[in-house]
Motif scaffolding. Structure first.
Motif, short mmCIF file in Angstrom:
data_model
loop_
_atom_site.label_atom_id
_atom_site.label_comp_id
_atom_site.label_asym_id
_atom_site.label_seq_id
_atom_site.Cartn_x
_atom_site.Cartn_y
_atom_site.Cartn_z
N TYR A 90 0.73 -1.39 0.12
CA TYR A 90 -0.22 -0.15 0.01
C TYR A 90 0.99 1.32 0.00
N ARG A 91 1.83 1.15 0.96
CA ARG A 91 2.61 2.38 0.95
C ARG A 91 3.67 2.79 -0.27
N GLU A 92 3.89 1.41 -1.19
CA GLU A 92 4.66 1.52 -2.25
C GLU A 92 3.75 2.22 -3.35
N ILE A 93 2.69 1.87 -3.28
CA ILE A 93 1.70 2.56 -4.24
C ILE A 93 1.27 3.92 -3.95
N TYR A 94 1.22 4.35 -2.76
CA TYR A 94 0.47 5.42 -2.56
C TYR A 94 1.15 6.75 -3.06
N PRO A 95 2.40 6.86 -3.03
CA PRO A 95 3.06 8.24 -3.72
C PRO A 95 2.36 8.47 -5.18
N LYS A 96 2.44 7.49 -5.89
CA LYS A 96 2.08 7.49 -7.35
C LYS A 96 0.47 7.70 -7.35
N LEU A 97 -0.36 6.92 -6.80
CA LEU A 97 -1.77 6.93 -7.11
C LEU A 97 -2.44 7.83 -6.17
N GLY A 98 -1.91 8.04 -4.73
CA GLY A 98 -2.74 8.48 -3.89
C GLY A 98 -2.57 10.02 -3.56
#
Length: 206
Positions: free
Chosen positions: A68-76
């Motif tokens: 989740y934290r890996e994805i967050y900067p790009k999508l969130g």
């Protein structure tokens, strides 16, 4: 009188629902788990691992949180927007000579990324704390008030020796926030500047 203020981030200063939903939708695909992102963003506040425990066995939570934290900067982060009144609330504190700290359950990297993306003028960001655990950061900063949208933010203010100011832009209504002991319950941050001005003037006369 200089009055510094602490703010929560998600659904207080930042509308993070769209971004968080996008991250959970991507996580659902990658993990093949049917996360209900709409339901999740309706109850934002508790730590990520607490939410994941509603959907995953304990042995899968740590890896899921890392992903989740890996994805967050790009999508969130790119999908986040400032809540109505957020910049004006911070400006009101600044004009009074006060400092501003963000204290949030979101991890520090993504909290700072959100603050930067939204152009929020704050002095410090403290992350990965929830409820009463926020109190030490508030006390160290000298925050006279703490603004949040969750009942746990009332506990945070109490723990930090601050006035509990709440906004009904999260999972609780004004009435529910008052019932849980908030000192002040506002509809949203557009009401903050007027309240803050009146509160400081009253405080200065005491």
């Amino acid at each position: 009188m200089v009055t510094s203020v602490g703010f929560d981030l998600d659904m207080t200063l930042a509308d993070t629902r769209t971004g968080i939903a996008a991250v959970y939708d991507e996580l659902s695909v990658r993990l093949d788990v049917p996360f209900d992102s709409a339901a999740i963003v309706d109850r934002l506040g508790p730590p990520l691992e607490t939410e994941l425990a509603n959907w995953l066995p304990s042995e899968r939570i740590e890896a899921a949180a890392d992903l989740y934290r890996e994805i967050y900067p790009k999508l969130g982060v790119p999908a986040h927007t400032a809540m109505a009144g957020a910049h004006a609330a911070i400006d009101a504190v600044r004009r009074a000579g006060g400092g501003v700290i963000v204290v949030t359950g979101k991890n520090v990297r993504d909290a700072r990324g959100t603050v930067t993306a939204l152009g929020l003028d704050v002095d410090e960001v403290v992350g990965s704390v929830f409820g009463a655990d926020k109190g030490s950061a508030l006390a160290r900063f000298g925050a006279a008030a703490y603004v949040g949208d969750h009942v746990a933010d009332i506990q945070a203010a109490r723990a930090g020796g601050a006035v509990s100011v709440t906004v009904a832009t999260g999972p609780y209504t004004v009435g529910e926030l008052r019932e849980h002991g908030a000192d002040v319950a506002l509809d949203d941050l557009t009401e903050f500047a007027a309240w803050f001005s009146g509160w400081r003037e009253h405080d200065a006369l005491r």
